[in-house]
Design an enzyme around this catalytic site. Structure first.
Site, mmCIF file in Angstrom:
data_model
loop_
_atom_site.group_PDB
_atom_site.id
_atom_site.type_symbol
_atom_site.label_atom_id
_atom_site.label_comp_id
_atom_site.label_asym_id
_atom_site.label_seq_id
_atom_site.Cartn_x
_atom_site.Cartn_y
_atom_site.Cartn_z
ATOM 1 N N CYS A 113 8.198 -27.118 -49.081
ATOM 2 C CA CYS A 113 8.034 -26.029 -48.103
ATOM 3 C C CYS A 113 6.578 -25.800 -47.720
ATOM 4 O O CYS A 113 6.292 -25.111 -46.734
ATOM 5 C CB CYS A 113 8.633 -24.740 -48.648
ATOM 6 N N HIS A 254 5.163 -19.489 -44.374
ATOM 7 C CA HIS A 254 6.453 -20.086 -44.725
ATOM 8 C C HIS A 254 7.351 -18.945 -45.184
ATOM 9 O O HIS A 254 6.907 -18.060 -45.912
ATOM 10 C CB HIS A 254 6.284 -21.101 -45.854
ATOM 11 N N ASN A 284 15.659 -20.227 -44.901
ATOM 12 C CA ASN A 284 14.501 -21.010 -45.342
ATOM 13 C C ASN A 284 14.613 -22.420 -44.753
ATOM 14 O O ASN A 284 15.483 -23.189 -45.149
ATOM 15 C CB ASN A 284 14.485 -21.051 -46.872
HETATM 16 C C1 LIG Z 1 17.310 -16.656 -55.129
HETATM 17 C C2 LIG Z 1 16.977 -15.176 -55.053
HETATM 18 C C3 LIG Z 1 17.321 -14.648 -53.690
HETATM 19 C C4 LIG Z 1 17.834 -14.465 -56.067
HETATM 20 O O1 LIG Z 1 17.529 -13.080 -56.036
HETATM 21 P P1 LIG Z 1 17.355 -12.289 -57.401
HETATM 22 O O2 LIG Z 1 17.163 -10.862 -57.065
HETATM 23 O O3 LIG Z 1 16.261 -12.996 -58.155
HETATM 24 O O4 LIG Z 1 18.744 -12.487 -58.055
HETATM 25 P P2 LIG Z 1 19.042 -13.004 -59.521
HETATM 26 O O5 LIG Z 1 18.568 -14.412 -59.677
HETATM 27 O O6 LIG Z 1 18.496 -11.953 -60.421
HETATM 28 O O7 LIG Z 1 20.590 -13.039 -59.546
HETATM 29 C C5 LIG Z 1 21.312 -11.852 -59.676
HETATM 30 C C6 LIG Z 1 22.798 -12.166 -59.704
HETATM 31 O O8 LIG Z 1 23.241 -12.540 -58.392
HETATM 32 C C7 LIG Z 1 24.057 -13.703 -58.488
HETATM 33 N N1 LIG Z 1 23.956 -14.465 -57.253
HETATM 34 C C8 LIG Z 1 23.169 -15.533 -56.984
HETATM 35 N N2 LIG Z 1 23.401 -15.952 -55.720
HETATM 36 C C9 LIG Z 1 24.331 -15.119 -55.197
HETATM 37 C C10 LIG Z 1 24.942 -15.038 -53.956
HETATM 38 N N3 LIG Z 1 24.658 -15.891 -52.959
HETATM 39 N N4 LIG Z 1 25.837 -14.051 -53.745
HETATM 40 C C11 LIG Z 1 26.146 -13.180 -54.709
HETATM 41 N N5 LIG Z 1 25.584 -13.210 -55.932
HETATM 42 C C12 LIG Z 1 24.683 -14.172 -56.172
HETATM 43 C C13 LIG Z 1 23.510 -14.451 -59.662
HETATM 44 O O9 LIG Z 1 24.490 -15.312 -60.171
HETATM 45 C C14 LIG Z 1 23.178 -13.318 -60.621
HETATM 46 O O10 LIG Z 1 24.369 -12.932 -61.250
HETATM 47 P P3 LIG Z 1 24.396 -12.622 -62.832
HETATM 48 O O11 LIG Z 1 23.413 -11.480 -62.994
HETATM 49 O O12 LIG Z 1 25.809 -12.268 -63.072
HETATM 50 O O13 LIG Z 1 23.925 -13.878 -63.479
HETATM 51 C C15 LIG Z 1 15.485 -14.922 -55.353
HETATM 52 O O14 LIG Z 1 15.226 -15.139 -56.709
HETATM 53 C C16 LIG Z 1 14.591 -15.795 -54.533
HETATM 54 O O15 LIG Z 1 14.573 -15.721 -53.317
HETATM 55 N N6 LIG Z 1 13.792 -16.646 -55.189
HETATM 56 C C17 LIG Z 1 12.938 -17.567 -54.496
HETATM 57 C C18 LIG Z 1 13.738 -18.730 -54.012
HETATM 58 C C19 LIG Z 1 12.942 -19.593 -53.096
HETATM 59 O O16 LIG Z 1 12.049 -19.127 -52.469
HETATM 60 N N7 LIG Z 1 13.285 -20.880 -53.023
HETATM 61 C C20 LIG Z 1 12.643 -21.775 -52.149
HETATM 62 C C21 LIG Z 1 11.205 -21.934 -52.474
HETATM 63 S S1 LIG Z 1 10.349 -22.510 -51.102
#
Ligand SMILES: CC(C)(COP(=O)(O)OP(=O)(O)OC[C@H]1O[C@@H](n2cnc3c(N)ncnc32)[C@H](O)[C@@H]1OP(=O)(O)O)[C@@H](O)C(=O)NCCC(=O)NCCS
Length: 327
Positions: A113, A254, A284
């Site tokens: 990215c 980004h 993204n």
């Molecule tokens: C991925 C992201 C949105 C998750 O948000 P978060 O607030 O960290 O959420 P968590 O990882 O704490 O997950 C919370 C819960 O939601 C669940 N969950 C994950 N994806 C889900 C979805 N699409 N829908 C519903 N629930 C979901 C998880 O399983 C977790 O459940 P659990 O607590 O029972 O295990 C966030 O961490 C993020 O954006 N990270 C950066 C990712 C990124 O930028 N990637 C590319 C890099 S360039």
């Protein structure tokens, strides 16, 4: 010192829209969860038969038209991508052939990215040294073909698109890319990867069955990493140029998650209104995200001559960086 200037910008996103409500039918997720955790409402999905290089070429043509540059005049093409048409040859040579940019040498750059920012910095070095006068920098990703559509942790996040920039020497000594600051930390390679399909785990039945050829991600770790290093990267760029946070007119970033951008800008004390946000519409789009944002801000007339633009990007690697540009 010859600064490089962005002479033209372009973008392309496929027609097909996949909304959060569509994803509710595919995996255990909700529009509410996706919107509140990421800011994404919809993303674009490439049509069957549409390849990464096809998207790149459309974005490139828009950028070339704005720059008033013919494909034949290009010296160099860099395509930042992790989802090229095929492992070999590069996406960039396919783009070169489709554009008819016969004089240009072309290669891909892999920094996920952060790829467009890394590619812009490479282009800047060729301009500064006088080795090239017209460089096409593209970020193009067809992530819908490398995500696991049964994994709600990743499939809701990504989209397909391409963005392009034509880079050349600045006409004056005041405007252009002031500096770029790139970083990598390979000790964090396992928090975002596609582990299969390379030399470690060549394509096999086992790789396919275990979905090692799809994106694997530890979202929480990436989030923490991003909000730690991106403010540092912006401050590093400002320090290098004797400028302060208040001098920044626009943030072009980004966009992986609206909360990451909000948190970084809050830490820096930069109002969110200074950032062109379009994640809601595209998700993204990895290396395409930064040039698409730049193109939209540019075509909307937001960027005025003399404005200071701070760019930031982060991706798998981890790879991240910043740049300052006087428009
Ligand atoms: C991925 C992201 C949105 C998750 O948000 P978060 O607030 O960290 O959420 P968590 O990882 O704490 O997950 C919370 C819960 O939601 C669940 N969950 C994950 N994806 C889900 C979805 N699409 N829908 C519903 N629930 C979901 C998880 O399983 C977790 O459940 P659990 O607590 O029972 O295990 C966030 O961490 C993020 O954006 N990270 C950066 C990712 C990124 O930028 N990637 C590319 C890099 S360039």
């Amino acid at each position: 010192m010859t600064y490089s200037q962005i002479l033209g910008t372009g973008a392309y996103a496929p027609k097909r829209i996949l909304r959060n409500s569509d994803l509710e039918e595919m995996v255990a997720t909700t529009d509410e969860w996706i919107t509140s955790r990421t800011g994404i409402k919809e993303r674009r999905i490439a049509a069957e038969g549409e390849d990464t290089s096809d998207m790149a070429v459309v974005a490139a043509r828009h950028a070339l038209a704005m720059a008033g540059c013919r494909a034949e005049d290009l010296d160099m093409i860099i395509v930042a991508t992790i989802s090229a048409d095929m492992p070999l040859p590069s996406c960039a040579v396919l783009v070169q052939a489709k554009l008819g940019a016969a004089r240009a040498f072309a290669f891909d750059l892999s920094a996920a990215c952060a790829g467009s920012l890394f590619a812009l910095s490479v282009a800047d070095q060729f301009i500064a040294s006088g080795r090239a006068k017209r460089i096409l920098v593209i970020g193009a990703e067809l992530l819908s073909r490398v995500v696991d559509w049964t994994d709600r942790n990743t499939c809701v996040l990504f989209g397909d698109a391409a963005g392009a920039m034509v880079v050349g020497p600045s006409a004056d000594s005041h405007s252009g890319l002031l500096s770029a600051h790139l970083h990598s930390d390979g000790t964090a390679a396992d928090i975002l990867n596609i582990p299969g399909g390379g030399s470690r785990h060549p394509q096999s039945e086992e790789v396919l069955a275990s979905k090692m050829h799809k994106v694997h991600m530890n979202g929480r770790e990436i989030y923490k990493f991003a909000v730690r290093v991106l403010p540092q990267a912006i401050l590093e760029a400002l320090d290098a140029n004797g400028l302060g946070v208040a001098d920044i007119d626009h943030i072009v970033s980004h966009q992986a998650n609206a909360r990451i951008v909000e948190s970084v800008l809050e830490r820096l004390g930069i109002p969110l209104e200074k950032c062109w946000l379009n994640l809601e519409r595209y998700g993204n789009t990895s290396s395409a995200s930064l040039p698409i944002s730049l193109d939209e801000a540019n075509r909307a007339g937001r960027l005025k001559k003399g404005d200071l633009i701070a760019m930031m990007a982060i991706g798998a690697g981890m790879a991240w960086g910043s740049a300052l540009m006087r428009w």
